[in-house]
Design an enzyme around this catalytic site. Structure first.
Site, short mmCIF file in Angstrom:
data_model
loop_
_atom_site.label_atom_id
_atom_site.label_comp_id
_atom_site.label_asym_id
_atom_site.label_seq_id
_atom_site.Cartn_x
_atom_site.Cartn_y
_atom_site.Cartn_z
CG ASP A 36 2.08 68.21 38.30
OD1 ASP A 36 3.29 68.39 38.03
OD2 ASP A 36 1.16 68.70 37.62
CD GLU A 38 2.06 68.18 34.04
OE1 GLU A 38 2.22 69.40 33.81
OE2 GLU A 38 0.98 67.60 33.85
NE ARG A 94 21.14 47.34 23.36
CZ ARG A 94 21.65 47.27 24.58
NH1 ARG A 94 22.41 46.25 24.91
NH2 ARG A 94 21.41 48.21 25.46
CG HIS A 129 21.91 42.77 14.73
ND1 HIS A 129 22.93 42.15 14.05
CD2 HIS A 129 21.22 41.77 15.32
CE1 HIS A 129 22.85 40.85 14.21
NE2 HIS A 129 21.80 40.58 14.97
CE LYS A 191 26.96 38.52 22.22
NZ LYS A 191 27.02 39.90 22.65
CG ASP A 218 31.08 44.36 22.59
OD1 ASP A 218 30.71 44.56 21.41
OD2 ASP A 218 30.51 43.55 23.35
C1 R5P Z 1 25.74 42.90 21.12
O1 R5P Z 1 25.56 42.38 20.11
C2 R5P Z 1 26.68 44.04 21.40
O2 R5P Z 1 27.70 44.19 20.48
C3 R5P Z 1 27.23 43.88 22.81
O3 R5P Z 1 28.09 42.75 22.81
C4 R5P Z 1 26.14 43.70 23.79
O4 R5P Z 1 25.16 44.71 23.66
C5 R5P Z 1 26.68 43.66 25.20
O5 R5P Z 1 25.63 43.44 26.08
P1 R5P Z 1 25.88 42.88 27.52
O6 R5P Z 1 26.90 43.77 28.19
O7 R5P Z 1 24.53 42.97 28.18
O8 R5P Z 1 26.35 41.47 27.40
#
Ligand code: R5P
Length: 298
Positions: A36, A38, A94, A129, A191, A218
Site C-alpha cells: 500500500d 507505507e 530557504r 539567511h 545577483k 557557492d
Molecule cells: C542563494 O542565495 C545560494 O547561495 C545559491 O546561490 C542558490 O541557492 C543557488 O540556487 P540556483 O542554483 O537555483 O541558482
C-alpha cells in the site's frame, strides 16, 4: 562502548568513512515498501546503551523523511543513549519567511519535526539567511560545520593562480575567508533573483585578473542558474573558462547538463552524493562527533 553509525539508503559511502574516522561500528537500515506504499523499516545493529548516528543527507527530503523518523524512533526504543542526525545537507532552510500571504514557513516546521525526533543535529553550511543561526530555529543542540577551509585547501592544491569569485553578495564572507586562507585575490558579483529559475548577475570590471583562473564558489547549486549566469559574465569579460567549487551539489532537474560545458571542472564536497564529489567531509563530522561540541540551543 563504540558508537553505532547507520546510513539511510544512498548515504552508505559517507557513513562508512565517518565510522572509520570515528572508530564506530557500522550497521544498516533495511527499508522497503508495503504493497500500500507505507514504509517498513528495520535496524541492523544493536543500539543498546550507545550513541547512534543516523547519516542522511536531506537533498531529497520529502520521500526520505518518514523513514528517517521511524529509524530514529526505533534506535531510541531499542536503548540508544542518544540519537543524532548527521545531515550534511540540511533541507528546508530557504523558505525562512512568509513572502506571500498564506505561505508555509517550512524552515520552522521542518526544524520542529527534526528537533522532536533527534538529540543533536550536525550539518555543513546550512543556508542561514534570515535565521541568524540554527539555534534560532532548532530547539536541540546543533553543530553547523564549515567547509570553507576544505574548499580553500582543494583550490590551492588543484588550481593554478586562482581568483576566488562569489556569485552574489551573500557569498562575500565565504569567498573572502577562502581567499584569505590561501593568500589569493577574490571578487564578488551581484545577483538579482526574479524567480526559482531566473536570476540576473552583474560583474565588476575583472580585467586586472585576466591572468588568473576564476573559481566560482557557492554553497548550493540547485537549478544551476546562479552559477550559469555567473560563468557567462566571467567569460564575457575575456576571463579563462572558470572552475566551480560548491558545497551542496543538488543539481536539480537538468542543472548538471546545463552547467558542465560552462566550466573547466565542477567540484563539490560529498555532502550530496554526485559525480563531482572530490572533497570529503567525514573528517569534519568525525571531529565534531568525537569532541561532542555543539552550538548553544536557542
Ligand atoms: C542563494 O542565495 C545560494 O547561495 C545559491 O546561490 C542558490 O541557492 C543557488 O540556487 P540556483 O542554483 O537555483 O541558482
Amino acid at each position: 562502548m563504540r558508537r553505532l553509525t547507520l546510513a539511510l539508503p544512498g548515504n552508505e559511502e559517507l557513513a562508512h568513512s565517518l565510522a572509520q574516522a570515528c572508530g564506530s561500528e557500522v550497521g544498516g537500515i533495511e527499508i522497503r515498501r508495503f504493497p500500500d506504499g507505507e514504509s517498513y523499516v528495520r535496524l541492523h545493529g544493536d543500539p543498546l546503551g550507545r550513541p547512534v548516528d543516523l547519516v542522511c543527507t536531506l537533498a531529497r527530503p520529502d520521500p526520505q523523511f518518514l523513514s528517517l523518523v521511524f529509524a530514529a524512533d526505533a534506535a531510541r526504543e531499542l536503548g540508544a543513549s542518544e540519537v543524532n542526525l548527521v545531515a550534511p545537507y540540511l533541507a528546508y532552510m530557504r523558505q525562512d519567511k512568509r513572502f506571500q500571504e498564506g505561505e508555509s514557513v517550512t524552515s520552522l516546521s521542518f526544524a520542529r519535526l527534526v528537533s522532536s525526533t533527534f538529540d543533536k543535529l550536525l550539518t555543513v553550511d546550512p543556508h542561514l539567511h534570515r535565521h541568524p543561526t540554527l539555534s534560532a530555529v532548532y530547539t536541540i543542540p546543533t553543530k553547523a560545520l564549515h567547509a570553507a577551509p576544505l574548499l580553500a585547501d582543494w583550490i590551492v592544491q588543484h588550481v593554478e593562480k586562482p581568483l576566488v569569485v562569489g556569485p552574489d553578495e551573500e557569498s562575500e564572507q565565504w569567498v573572502g575567508a577562502i581567499a584569505a586562507r590561501i593568500g589569493v585575490p577574490h571578487a564578488v558579483l551581484r545577483k538579482t533573483r526574479h524567480g526559482d529559475r531566473s536570476v540576473d548577475i552583474d560583474a565588476p570590471d575583472l580585467s586586472a585578473w585576466r591572468d588568473r583562473t576564476p573559481v566560482l564558489v557557492d554553497d548550493i547549486a540547485s537549478s544551476g542558474r546562479t552559477l550559469a549566469m555567473a560563468a557567462h559574465k566571467l567569460v564575457e569579460q575575456g576571463m579563462r573558462r572558470p572552475e566551480c567549487v560548491v558545497v551542496h551539489a543538488l543539481f536539480a532537474e537538468d542543472a548538471w547538463t546545463q552547467l558542465a560545458p560552462l566550466f573547466f571542472r565542477i567540484t563539490s564536497t560529498d555532502a550530496v552524493p554526485h559525480a563531482s564529489n572530490r572533497i570529503a567531509l567525514a573528517p569534519l563530522f568525525a571531529q565534531a562527533l568525537l569532541s561532542g561540541q555543539t552550538d548553544p540551543c536557542g
